[in-house]
Design a protein around this motif. Structure first.
Motif, PDB file in Angstrom:
ATOM      1  N   GLU A 194       0.822  -1.210   0.000  1.00 59.62           N
ATOM      2  CA  GLU A 194       0.000   0.000   0.000  1.00 59.62           C
ATOM      3  C   GLU A 194       0.855   1.259   0.000  1.00 59.62           C
ATOM      4  O   GLU A 194       0.498   2.260  -0.641  1.00 59.62           O
ATOM      5  CB  GLU A 194      -0.934  -0.024   1.211  1.00 59.62           C
ATOM      6  N   MET A 195       1.993   1.241   0.680  1.00 60.41           N
ATOM      7  CA  MET A 195       2.899   2.381   0.615  1.00 60.41           C
ATOM      8  C   MET A 195       3.443   2.566  -0.797  1.00 60.41           C
ATOM      9  O   MET A 195       3.491   3.681  -1.318  1.00 60.41           O
ATOM     10  CB  MET A 195       4.052   2.208   1.609  1.00 60.41           C
ATOM     11  N   PHE A 196       3.846   1.458  -1.441  1.00 61.14           N
ATOM     12  CA  PHE A 196       4.387   1.543  -2.802  1.00 61.14           C
ATOM     13  C   PHE A 196       3.321   2.025  -3.780  1.00 61.14           C
ATOM     14  O   PHE A 196       3.582   2.887  -4.633  1.00 61.14           O
ATOM     15  CB  PHE A 196       4.916   0.173  -3.231  1.00 61.14           C
ATOM     16  N   SER A 197       2.123   1.472  -3.660  1.00 59.76           N
ATOM     17  CA  SER A 197       1.044   1.853  -4.560  1.00 59.76           C
ATOM     18  C   SER A 197       0.668   3.320  -4.397  1.00 59.76           C
ATOM     19  O   SER A 197       0.496   4.049  -5.377  1.00 59.76           O
ATOM     20  CB  SER A 197      -0.177   0.964  -4.313  1.00 59.76           C
ATOM     21  N   GLY A 198       0.549   3.765  -3.142  1.00 61.60           N
ATOM     22  CA  GLY A 198       0.216   5.160  -2.899  1.00 61.60           C
ATOM     23  C   GLY A 198       1.289   6.106  -3.409  1.00 61.60           C
ATOM     24  O   GLY A 198       0.988   7.137  -4.019  1.00 61.60           O
ATOM     25  N   GLN A 199       2.556   5.757  -3.176  1.00 60.31           N
ATOM     26  CA  GLN A 199       3.644   6.602  -3.656  1.00 60.31           C
ATOM     27  C   GLN A 199       3.690   6.627  -5.178  1.00 60.31           C
ATOM     28  O   GLN A 199       3.962   7.671  -5.791  1.00 60.31           O
ATOM     29  CB  GLN A 199       4.975   6.097  -3.104  1.00 60.31           C
ATOM     30  N   SER A 200       3.398   5.493  -5.818  1.00 62.44           N
ATOM     31  CA  SER A 200       3.372   5.437  -7.282  1.00 62.44           C
ATOM     32  C   SER A 200       2.294   6.361  -7.844  1.00 62.44           C
ATOM     33  O   SER A 200       2.512   7.064  -8.837  1.00 62.44           O
ATOM     34  CB  SER A 200       3.126   4.002  -7.759  1.00 62.44           C
ATOM     35  N   CYS A 201       1.113   6.344  -7.198  1.00 64.66           N
ATOM     36  CA  CYS A 201       0.038   7.253  -7.619  1.00 64.66           C
ATOM     37  C   CYS A 201       0.496   8.708  -7.548  1.00 64.66           C
ATOM     38  O   CYS A 201       0.220   9.506  -8.452  1.00 64.66           O
ATOM     39  CB  CYS A 201      -1.202   7.052  -6.758  1.00 64.66           C
ATOM     40  N   VAL A 202       1.213   9.043  -6.481  1.00 64.22           N
ATOM     41  CA  VAL A 202       1.671  10.418  -6.306  1.00 64.22           C
ATOM     42  C   VAL A 202       2.741  10.770  -7.335  1.00 64.22           C
ATOM     43  O   VAL A 202       2.740  11.878  -7.897  1.00 64.22           O
ATOM     44  CB  VAL A 202       2.194  10.629  -4.876  1.00 64.22           C
ATOM     45  N   TRP A 203       3.678   9.845  -7.621  1.00 60.99           N
ATOM     46  CA  TRP A 203       4.687  10.120  -8.648  1.00 60.99           C
ATOM     47  C   TRP A 203       4.012  10.413  -9.994  1.00 60.99           C
ATOM     48  O   TRP A 203       4.419  11.331 -10.721  1.00 60.99           O
ATOM     49  CB  TRP A 203       5.630   8.939  -8.808  1.00 60.99           C
ATOM     50  N   ILE A 204       2.997   9.629 -10.327  1.00 57.52           N
ATOM     51  CA  ILE A 204       2.293   9.823 -11.598  1.00 57.52           C
ATOM     52  C   ILE A 204       1.579  11.174 -11.613  1.00 57.52           C
ATOM     53  O   ILE A 204       1.662  11.922 -12.592  1.00 57.52           O
ATOM     54  CB  ILE A 204       1.283   8.687 -11.831  1.00 57.52           C
ATOM     55  N   MET A 205       0.875  11.476 -10.517  1.00 60.19           N
ATOM     56  CA  MET A 205       0.128  12.724 -10.450  1.00 60.19           C
ATOM     57  C   MET A 205       1.066  13.925 -10.551  1.00 60.19           C
ATOM     58  O   MET A 205       0.808  14.865 -11.316  1.00 60.19           O
ATOM     59  CB  MET A 205      -0.645  12.775  -9.136  1.00 60.19           C
ATOM     60  N   ILE A 206       2.160  13.888  -9.800  1.00 59.61           N
ATOM     61  CA  ILE A 206       3.105  15.011  -9.841  1.00 59.61           C
ATOM     62  C   ILE A 206       3.727  15.131 -11.229  1.00 59.61           C
ATOM     63  O   ILE A 206       3.792  16.226 -11.808  1.00 59.61           O
ATOM     64  CB  ILE A 206       4.205  14.838  -8.781  1.00 59.61           C
ATOM     65  N   GLY A 207       4.226  14.001 -11.773  1.00 59.78           N
ATOM     66  CA  GLY A 207       4.900  14.047 -13.065  1.00 59.78           C
ATOM     67  C   GLY A 207       4.016  14.595 -14.161  1.00 59.78           C
ATOM     68  O   GLY A 207       4.440  15.454 -14.958  1.00 59.78           O
ATOM     69  N   THR A 208       2.757  14.138 -14.228  1.00 61.30           N
ATOM     70  CA  THR A 208       1.852  14.589 -15.286  1.00 61.30           C
ATOM     71  C   THR A 208       1.476  16.055 -15.108  1.00 61.30           C
ATOM     72  O   THR A 208       1.497  16.832 -16.072  1.00 61.30           O
ATOM     73  CB  THR A 208       0.578  13.724 -15.289  1.00 61.30           C
ATOM     74  N   ASP A 209       1.129  16.441 -13.891  1.00 61.36           N
ATOM     75  CA  ASP A 209       0.690  17.816 -13.653  1.00 61.36           C
ATOM     76  C   ASP A 209       1.829  18.813 -13.849  1.00 61.36           C
ATOM     77  O   ASP A 209       1.609  19.912 -14.381  1.00 61.36           O
ATOM     78  CB  ASP A 209       0.123  17.949 -12.240  1.00 61.36           C
ATOM     79  N   LEU A 210       3.027  18.445 -13.436  1.00 55.06           N
ATOM     80  CA  LEU A 210       4.156  19.364 -13.631  1.00 55.06           C
ATOM     81  C   LEU A 210       4.544  19.468 -15.097  1.00 55.06           C
ATOM     82  O   LEU A 210       4.969  20.532 -15.553  1.00 55.06           O
ATOM     83  CB  LEU A 210       5.358  18.921 -12.793  1.00 55.06           C
ATOM     84  N   LEU A 211       4.401  18.375 -15.839  1.00 59.68           N
ATOM     85  CA  LEU A 211       4.654  18.439 -17.280  1.00 59.68           C
ATOM     86  C   LEU A 211       3.655  19.371 -17.949  1.00 59.68           C
ATOM     87  O   LEU A 211       4.030  20.244 -18.752  1.00 59.68           O
ATOM     88  CB  LEU A 211       4.567  17.041 -17.888  1.00 59.68           C
ATOM     89  N   PHE A 212       2.377  19.202 -17.622  1.00 59.66           N
ATOM     90  CA  PHE A 212       1.333  20.053 -18.206  1.00 59.66           C
ATOM     91  C   PHE A 212       1.570  21.521 -17.848  1.00 59.66           C
ATOM     92  O   PHE A 212       1.537  22.396 -18.726  1.00 59.66           O
ATOM     93  CB  PHE A 212      -0.028  19.597 -17.693  1.00 59.66           C
ATOM     94  N   SER A 213       1.804  21.797 -16.571  1.00 63.24           N
ATOM     95  CA  SER A 213       1.961  23.187 -16.140  1.00 63.24           C
ATOM     96  C   SER A 213       3.220  23.819 -16.732  1.00 63.24           C
ATOM     97  O   SER A 213       3.213  25.001 -17.083  1.00 63.24           O
ATOM     98  CB  SER A 213       1.986  23.276 -14.614  1.00 63.24           C
ATOM     99  N   ALA A 214       4.300  23.047 -16.854  1.00 62.61           N
ATOM    100  CA  ALA A 214       5.535  23.595 -17.423  1.00 62.61           C
ATOM    101  C   ALA A 214       5.343  23.962 -18.892  1.00 62.61           C
ATOM    102  O   ALA A 214       5.731  25.056 -19.323  1.00 62.61           O
ATOM    103  CB  ALA A 214       6.667  22.588 -17.275  1.00 62.61           C
ATOM    104  N   MET A 215       4.719  23.062 -19.650  1.00 62.15           N
ATOM    105  CA  MET A 215       4.514  23.341 -21.072  1.00 62.15           C
ATOM    106  C   MET A 215       3.558  24.517 -21.257  1.00 62.15           C
ATOM    107  O   MET A 215       3.768  25.380 -22.119  1.00 62.15           O
ATOM    108  CB  MET A 215       3.971  22.106 -21.770  1.00 62.15           C
ATOM    109  N   ALA A 216       2.495  24.569 -20.441  1.00 62.47           N
ATOM    110  CA  ALA A 216       1.554  25.681 -20.530  1.00 62.47           C
ATOM    111  C   ALA A 216       2.227  26.997 -20.138  1.00 62.47           C
ATOM    112  O   ALA A 216       2.002  28.038 -20.767  1.00 62.47           O
ATOM    113  CB  ALA A 216       0.347  25.418 -19.639  1.00 62.47           C
ATOM    114  N   SER A 217       3.060  26.957 -19.100  1.00 63.32           N
ATOM    115  CA  SER A 217       3.776  28.161 -18.669  1.00 63.32           C
ATOM    116  C   SER A 217       4.709  28.669 -19.761  1.00 63.32           C
ATOM    117  O   SER A 217       4.819  29.886 -19.980  1.00 63.32           O
ATOM    118  CB  SER A 217       4.567  27.855 -17.393  1.00 63.32           C
ATOM    119  N   HIS A 218       5.371  27.745 -20.437  1.00 60.24           N
ATOM    120  CA  HIS A 218       6.290  28.164 -21.502  1.00 60.24           C
ATOM    121  C   HIS A 218       5.535  28.773 -22.690  1.00 60.24           C
ATOM    122  O   HIS A 218       6.023  29.720 -23.322  1.00 60.24           O
ATOM    123  CB  HIS A 218       7.128  26.973 -21.960  1.00 60.24           C
TER     124      HIS A 218
END
Length: 396
Positions: A194-218
């Motif tokens: 459950e720790m691994f699964s929860g952390q994986s969800c967070v890595w995915i959420m952060i990675g996708t949202d930061l990619l979107f926001s960075a490209m939009a910001s640029h």
């Protein structure tokens, strides 16, 4: 190109860090061992998340069948919704990985590199600094949130010992397993999973949202620099031909930015739709837990609430910035001193003004535009759902 790639890669540093944690990368692995390790990590991530969602579905179904009370069912939905959002986003990252890599490469061809005038350099520095601060805070809040969730069962265990109660280490969340999870070895295995699964969800959420926001910001940065170029168009002495060529170059840049934005919107459209649909439910359910049910989980739940607000707010903020930055192009073209140019320059500027008045925006599969108005609607719906749940809970 080398300078622009360095600056763009630096702005995507946290994005790429999170993607490596789930076995994804925009670049091909350097060796066979790296390839195997990357695939293994990706398979483990997908498998853990799929079972997390599957186990939640089974547990929610059993709870509805055995005890369909609102206080028993509602606390299960925000972690389930978070898992669904993560699966959708990791699918987008994996399926569109090459397309995102191409978009990053293309961005390097229009990225503003020195020498820039003082005003343009200031705009660029402020935009990159603001993006870096937003990314750092978003990263910290989400990682802190998942680790509070991971450590909450241990914290409750020590609290129960301090109170002299019958203390047991619980689980990160409740889910269904096809075995007795309370046996010692199974208990440890489930807790680690459950720790691994929860952390994986967070890595995915952060990675996708930061990619979107960075490209939009640029894109916003490039649109603001285009505004500045248009506003100073007639401020220097040039020939009519030089004026015309400068206007044509600005029109071509604007068209490239529109195409770039449309490609990015298409790549993120599915995940944006799932974000918009599920965010209201997630926020409503976690607020219900914070206000009415579980005071011992208040810190982790509040961090989940904060990350949920930040997650959808970040997307809506940068989507709104795109809308306004493009709309301001028309005003900048009108304030460019067009009356000092010849008729063909005026006609070209008129073409630019008309095109800039047509919005370019990110959407959720064309159902709605991603903007701060959308964010307001999400919060309003969340409150409506919470009021309904509160009424049902109070009646019992």
């Amino acid at each position: 190109m080398e300078e622009s790639k360095k600056e763009i890669d630096k702005s995507l540093m946290l994005t790429k860090f999170c993607m490596r944690r789930i076995g994804l990368s925009f670049k091909a692995p350097k060796s066979t061992s790296d390839y195997v390790l990357q695939k293994m990590m990706f398979i483990m991530t997908i498998s853990s998340m799929c079972y997390h969602v599957f186990g939640d579905i089974i547990y929610i179904s059993l709870t509805l069948f055995n005890s369909p009370r609102v206080e028993d069912v509602v606390p299960l939905f925000h972690t389930f919704g978070y898992g669904i959002m993560s699966i959708a986003k990791v699918f987008v990252l994996w399926y569109k990985k090459d397309e995102f890599g191409s978009l990053i490469e293309e961005l390097g061809t229009i990225w503003p590199v020195p020498p820039l005038d003082d005003d343009a350099q200031t705009i660029k520095d402020k935009s990159i600094a603001a993006l870096r601060i937003a990314h750092q805070w978003y990263f910290v809040v989400n990682v802190a949130g998942v680790w509070f969730y991971n450590l909450t069962p241990i914290g409750i265990y020590f609290y129960q010992l301090w109170q002299g109660q019958d203390a047991r280490v619980g689980y990160v969340w409740v889910s269904w397993y096809p075995f007795d999870k309370h046996k010692p070895i199974a208990h440890v295995a489930v807790y680690i999973f459950e720790m691994f699964s929860g952390q994986s969800c967070v890595w995915i959420m952060i990675g996708t949202d930061l990619l979107f926001s960075a490209m939009a910001s640029h894109i916003c940065l490039l649109l603001r620099l285009l505004q500045k170029r248009l506003e100073s168009l007639a401020s220097s002495a040039r020939t009519n031909e030089e004026y015309y060529q400068e206007i044509v170059a600005n029109i071509k840049l604007h068209q490239r930015l529109i195409t770039y934005c449309n490609d990015l919107e298409e790549a993120f459209s599915v995940s944006n739709l799932i974000n918009i649909v599920l965010s209201s439910v997630n926020i409503c359910c976690v607020v219900f837990v914070i206000v009415l049910l579980e005071p011992l989980l208040v810190i982790s739940s509040k961090l989940f609430f904060a990350s949920a607000l930040l997650q959808v707010g970040l997307i809506c903020l940068y989507g709104d910035s795109i809308l306004h930055a493009n709309a301001d192009i028309a005003s900048s073209a009108y304030n460019s001193g067009w009356y000092q140019t010849e008729p063909r320059c005026r006609r070209a500027l008129l073409f630019l003004i008309i095109r800039a008045q047509k919005p370019i925006a990110f959407t959720a599969m064309k159902f709605t535009t991603i903007s701060l108005v959308t964010y307001s609607s999400i919060l309003t719906r969340s409150y409506s759902y919470f009021a309904l749940l509160y009424t049902i809970y109070s009646d019992h």
